[in-house]
Design a protein around this motif. Structure first.
Motif, PDB file in Angstrom:
ATOM      1  N   LEU A  14       0.808  -1.206   0.000  1.00 26.21           N
ATOM      2  CA  LEU A  14       0.000   0.000   0.000  1.00 26.21           C
ATOM      3  C   LEU A  14       0.849   1.267   0.000  1.00 26.21           C
ATOM      4  CD1 LEU A  14      -2.768   1.385   0.187  1.00 26.21           C
ATOM      5  CD2 LEU A  14      -2.682   1.051   2.665  1.00 26.21           C
ATOM      6  N   GLU A  15       1.886   1.317   0.816  1.00 28.56           N
ATOM      7  CA  GLU A  15       2.696   2.529   0.923  1.00 28.56           C
ATOM      8  C   GLU A  15       3.417   2.826  -0.386  1.00 28.56           C
ATOM      9  OE1 GLU A  15       2.436   4.613   3.404  1.00 28.56           O
ATOM     10  OE2 GLU A  15       0.995   3.200   4.268  1.00 28.56           O
ATOM     11  N   LYS A  16       3.987   1.811  -1.012  1.00 27.92           N
ATOM     12  CA  LYS A  16       4.659   2.017  -2.298  1.00 27.92           C
ATOM     13  C   LYS A  16       3.654   2.423  -3.375  1.00 27.92           C
ATOM     14  CE  LYS A  16       8.686  -0.994  -1.615  1.00 27.92           C
ATOM     15  NZ  LYS A  16       9.411  -2.210  -2.087  1.00 27.92           N
ATOM     16  N   ASN A  17       2.475   1.848  -3.318  1.00 24.93           N
ATOM     17  CA  ASN A  17       1.449   2.215  -4.290  1.00 24.93           C
ATOM     18  C   ASN A  17       1.053   3.675  -4.140  1.00 24.93           C
ATOM     19  OD1 ASN A  17       1.396  -0.427  -5.263  1.00 24.93           O
ATOM     20  ND2 ASN A  17      -0.235  -1.038  -3.874  1.00 24.93           N
ATOM     21  N   LEU A  18       0.930   4.152  -2.910  1.00 24.52           N
ATOM     22  CA  LEU A  18       0.586   5.558  -2.687  1.00 24.52           C
ATOM     23  C   LEU A  18       1.676   6.485  -3.209  1.00 24.52           C
ATOM     24  CD1 LEU A  18      -1.052   5.422   0.857  1.00 24.52           C
ATOM     25  CD2 LEU A  18      -2.160   6.164  -1.260  1.00 24.52           C
ATOM     26  N   LEU A  19       2.939   6.080  -3.080  1.00 23.19           N
ATOM     27  CA  LEU A  19       4.037   6.889  -3.624  1.00 23.19           C
ATOM     28  C   LEU A  19       3.945   6.962  -5.142  1.00 23.19           C
ATOM     29  CD1 LEU A  19       7.043   5.705  -1.418  1.00 23.19           C
ATOM     30  CD2 LEU A  19       5.917   7.948  -1.359  1.00 23.19           C
ATOM     31  N   GLN A  20       3.673   5.821  -5.799  1.00 22.31           N
ATOM     32  CA  GLN A  20       3.526   5.797  -7.256  1.00 22.31           C
ATOM     33  C   GLN A  20       2.355   6.687  -7.675  1.00 22.31           C
ATOM     34  OE1 GLN A  20       2.895   2.542 -10.905  1.00 22.31           O
ATOM     35  NE2 GLN A  20       2.239   2.008  -8.841  1.00 22.31           N
ATOM     36  N   ARG A  49      -4.569 -12.433  -3.611  1.00 19.81           N
ATOM     37  CA  ARG A  49      -4.536 -13.095  -2.305  1.00 19.81           C
ATOM     38  C   ARG A  49      -5.585 -12.502  -1.364  1.00 19.81           C
ATOM     39  NH1 ARG A  49       1.120 -12.842  -3.661  1.00 19.81           N
ATOM     40  NH2 ARG A  49       1.366 -10.899  -2.508  1.00 19.81           N
ATOM     41  N   ARG A  50      -6.458 -13.349  -0.888  1.00 22.97           N
ATOM     42  CA  ARG A  50      -7.576 -12.872  -0.082  1.00 22.97           C
ATOM     43  C   ARG A  50      -7.120 -12.240   1.227  1.00 22.97           C
ATOM     44  NH1 ARG A  50     -12.953 -16.427  -1.114  1.00 22.97           N
ATOM     45  NH2 ARG A  50     -12.668 -16.743  -3.348  1.00 22.97           N
ATOM     46  N   ASP A  51      -6.124 -12.838   1.891  1.00 19.74           N
ATOM     47  CA  ASP A  51      -5.690 -12.290   3.170  1.00 19.74           C
ATOM     48  C   ASP A  51      -5.129 -10.884   2.996  1.00 19.74           C
ATOM     49  OD1 ASP A  51      -3.500 -13.236   1.743  1.00 19.74           O
ATOM     50  OD2 ASP A  51      -2.413 -13.933   3.519  1.00 19.74           O
ATOM     51  N   CYS A  52      -4.403 -10.660   1.927  1.00 18.84           N
ATOM     52  CA  CYS A  52      -3.824  -9.348   1.670  1.00 18.84           C
ATOM     53  C   CYS A  52      -4.915  -8.336   1.301  1.00 18.84           C
ATOM     54  CB  CYS A  52      -2.800  -9.450   0.542  1.00 18.84           C
ATOM     55  SG  CYS A  52      -1.884  -7.928   0.239  1.00 18.84           S
ATOM     56  N   ALA A  53      -5.865  -8.763   0.468  1.00 17.90           N
ATOM     57  CA  ALA A  53      -6.958  -7.864   0.084  1.00 17.90           C
ATOM     58  C   ALA A  53      -7.778  -7.452   1.303  1.00 17.90           C
ATOM     59  CB  ALA A  53      -7.848  -8.546  -0.949  1.00 17.90           C
ATOM     60  N   ILE A  54      -8.032  -8.389   2.206  1.00 14.13           N
ATOM     61  CA  ILE A  54      -8.789  -8.081   3.420  1.00 14.13           C
ATOM     62  C   ILE A  54      -8.003  -7.124   4.305  1.00 14.13           C
ATOM     63  CG2 ILE A  54      -9.645  -9.072   5.584  1.00 14.13           C
ATOM     64  CD1 ILE A  54     -10.389 -11.584   3.926  1.00 14.13           C
ATOM     65  N   ALA A  55      -6.692  -7.355   4.428  1.00 13.45           N
ATOM     66  CA  ALA A  55      -5.852  -6.502   5.280  1.00 13.45           C
ATOM     67  C   ALA A  55      -5.837  -5.063   4.790  1.00 13.45           C
ATOM     68  CB  ALA A  55      -4.430  -7.056   5.325  1.00 13.45           C
ATOM     69  N   HIS A  56      -5.966  -4.864   3.484  1.00 15.37           N
ATOM     70  CA  HIS A  56      -5.906  -3.518   2.912  1.00 15.37           C
ATOM     71  C   HIS A  56      -7.282  -2.968   2.546  1.00 15.37           C
ATOM     72  CE1 HIS A  56      -1.635  -3.374   3.043  1.00 15.37           C
ATOM     73  NE2 HIS A  56      -1.446  -4.363   2.186  1.00 15.37           N
ATOM     74  N   ALA A  57      -8.357  -3.626   2.979  1.00 13.57           N
ATOM     75  CA  ALA A  57      -9.706  -3.103   2.733  1.00 13.57           C
ATOM     76  C   ALA A  57      -9.874  -1.769   3.458  1.00 13.57           C
ATOM     77  CB  ALA A  57     -10.749  -4.106   3.188  1.00 13.57           C
ATOM     78  N   GLN A  58     -10.594  -0.836   2.834  1.00 10.07           N
ATOM     79  CA  GLN A  58     -10.721   0.516   3.352  1.00 10.07           C
ATOM     80  C   GLN A  58     -12.130   0.795   3.867  1.00 10.07           C
ATOM     81  OE1 GLN A  58      -7.895   2.595   3.284  1.00 10.07           O
ATOM     82  NE2 GLN A  58      -6.943   0.666   2.590  1.00 10.07           N
ATOM     83  N   VAL A  59     -12.210   1.385   5.040  1.00 10.81           N
ATOM     84  CA  VAL A  59     -13.456   1.960   5.539  1.00 10.81           C
ATOM     85  C   VAL A  59     -13.501   3.389   5.024  1.00 10.81           C
ATOM     86  CG1 VAL A  59     -14.797   2.591   7.583  1.00 10.81           C
ATOM     87  CG2 VAL A  59     -13.406   0.489   7.582  1.00 10.81           C
ATOM     88  N   LEU A  60     -14.430   3.698   4.148  1.00  7.67           N
ATOM     89  CA  LEU A  60     -14.335   4.920   3.351  1.00  7.67           C
ATOM     90  C   LEU A  60     -14.368   6.203   4.166  1.00  7.67           C
ATOM     91  CD1 LEU A  60     -16.459   4.024   0.196  1.00  7.67           C
ATOM     92  CD2 LEU A  60     -14.053   3.547   0.697  1.00  7.67           C
ATOM     93  N   ASP A  61     -15.017   6.190   5.311  1.00 10.03           N
ATOM     94  CA  ASP A  61     -15.081   7.396   6.141  1.00 10.03           C
ATOM     95  C   ASP A  61     -13.980   7.452   7.192  1.00 10.03           C
ATOM     96  OD1 ASP A  61     -17.323   8.599   4.912  1.00 10.03           O
ATOM     97  OD2 ASP A  61     -18.667   7.238   5.996  1.00 10.03           O
ATOM     98  N   ASN A  62     -13.105   6.445   7.207  1.00  9.52           N
ATOM     99  CA  ASN A  62     -12.042   6.406   8.217  1.00  9.52           C
ATOM    100  C   ASN A  62     -10.826   5.692   7.644  1.00  9.52           C
ATOM    101  OD1 ASN A  62     -10.665   6.604  10.660  1.00  9.52           O
ATOM    102  ND2 ASN A  62     -11.580   4.727  11.480  1.00  9.52           N
ATOM    103  N   SER A  63     -10.202   6.309   6.635  1.00 13.72           N
ATOM    104  CA  SER A  63      -9.107   5.676   5.914  1.00 13.72           C
ATOM    105  C   SER A  63      -7.961   6.658   5.743  1.00 13.72           C
ATOM    106  CB  SER A  63      -9.593   5.203   4.537  1.00 13.72           C
ATOM    107  OG  SER A  63      -8.499   4.916   3.684  1.00 13.72           O
ATOM    108  N   THR A  64      -6.788   6.308   6.262  1.00 15.23           N
ATOM    109  CA  THR A  64      -5.629   7.175   6.077  1.00 15.23           C
ATOM    110  C   THR A  64      -5.198   7.200   4.609  1.00 15.23           C
ATOM    111  OG1 THR A  64      -4.145   5.334   6.669  1.00 15.23           O
ATOM    112  CG2 THR A  64      -4.790   6.854   8.435  1.00 15.23           C
ATOM    113  N   ALA A  65      -5.409   6.089   3.896  1.00 19.79           N
ATOM    114  CA  ALA A  65      -5.045   6.051   2.477  1.00 19.79           C
ATOM    115  C   ALA A  65      -5.932   7.001   1.670  1.00 19.79           C
ATOM    116  CB  ALA A  65      -5.166   4.631   1.939  1.00 19.79           C
TER     117      ALA A  65
END
Length: 256
Positions: A14-20, A49-65
């Motif tokens: 996620l962090e590298k993706n945000l930089l890109q 990968r499901r575990d990774c997708a779940i770990a990076h799922a976003q709550v739209l009203d409370n997301s630092t990303a």
């Protein structure tokens, strides 16, 4: 309106993706002078990968990303269409959701993908992005939004194969239809441009197709790239190749 498309090679970091994303939005705003910047499907994290997708799922009203994306909108005073993210809904379900931001960074539109991808390849049946129907919940509402006097229609990737979705958007007044995607190389070469040009001609709308490119999940899967903006006539106005980058065009100027 100057519309730019950002083509990404998103991974599972996620962090590298945000930089890109930040670097390419900077290019779209400063070099291209974009007023609206469109990103691809699964812009923040692309993985089967499901575990990774779940770990990076976003709550739209409370997301630092998403807060970081909103900051980029404010920084450059541009509207941003965050192609899609895996959303963790307040109902506990997961969705493939587009989020649009105004120039001030406020969220102005959300759309949950209505037509989920179901691969015909058995070896991809456990991949989140290739068998969405086994992992995600389906959206229930066709959505448009207004931006600076123009009506934009929302769609995501596999929606392209469902003409009725685009007929509904046109009936709702859409003039420009966004279609963030992670189209596979397998079907992209055959279908991507053909579908975008067909939907443009059918609706009389501009089609803005922001696609993923390159491989992900350690080379297991590959996206087609070739992001493009298509005129209502079906003409491909501008197109990426198969590397990350930015393309743009002035849609109002071309319409005149």
């Amino acid at each position: 309106m100057k519309v730019a498309v950002v083509q990404l090679n998103t991974q599972d970091d996620l962090e590298k993706n945000l930089l890109q994303i930040g670097d390419l939005i900077d290019t779209a705003a400063v070099v291209h002078g974009a007023e609206l910047v469109a990103l691809p499907e699964y812009a923040l994290c692309l993985t089967g990968r499901r575990d990774c997708a779940i770990a990076h799922a976003q709550v739209l009203d409370n997301s630092t990303a998403l807060a970081a994306i909103a900051h980029l909108a404010r920084k450059h005073h541009v509207a941003l269409h965050l192609g899609s993210v895996v959303e963790r809904g307040t109902d506990g379900n997961l969705y493939n959701t587009s989020v649009a931001f105004g120039r001030d960074g406020t969220q102005i539109s959300r759309y949950r993908k209505m037509n989920l991808f179901q691969t015909a390849k058995p070896e991809w049946a456990n991949s989140v992005v290739h068998y969405e129907a086994g992992f995600l919940s389906t959206g229930t509402s066709v959505e448009t939004f207004e931006l600076e006097g123009m009506t934009f229609g929302n769609s995501i990737c596999f929606d392209l194969r469902h003409a009725v979705h685009y007929q509904k958007l046109r009936a709702m007044g859409a003039e420009i239809i966004l279609c963030p995607s992670a189209f596979t190389s397998l079907t992209g070469e055959r279908d991507w441009q053909a579908l975008l040009t067909t939907r443009a001609r059918e609706t009389g709308c501009y089609m803005v197709g922001a696609n993923q490119c390159g491989s992900f999940d350690d080379g297991c899967y590959e996206s087609w790239g070739h992001s493009m903006i298509v005129a209502p006539t079906g003409e491909v106005v501008v197109e990426c190749q198969q590397e990350p980058g930015v393309i743009s065009t002035d849609i109002l100027e071309r319409a005149r």
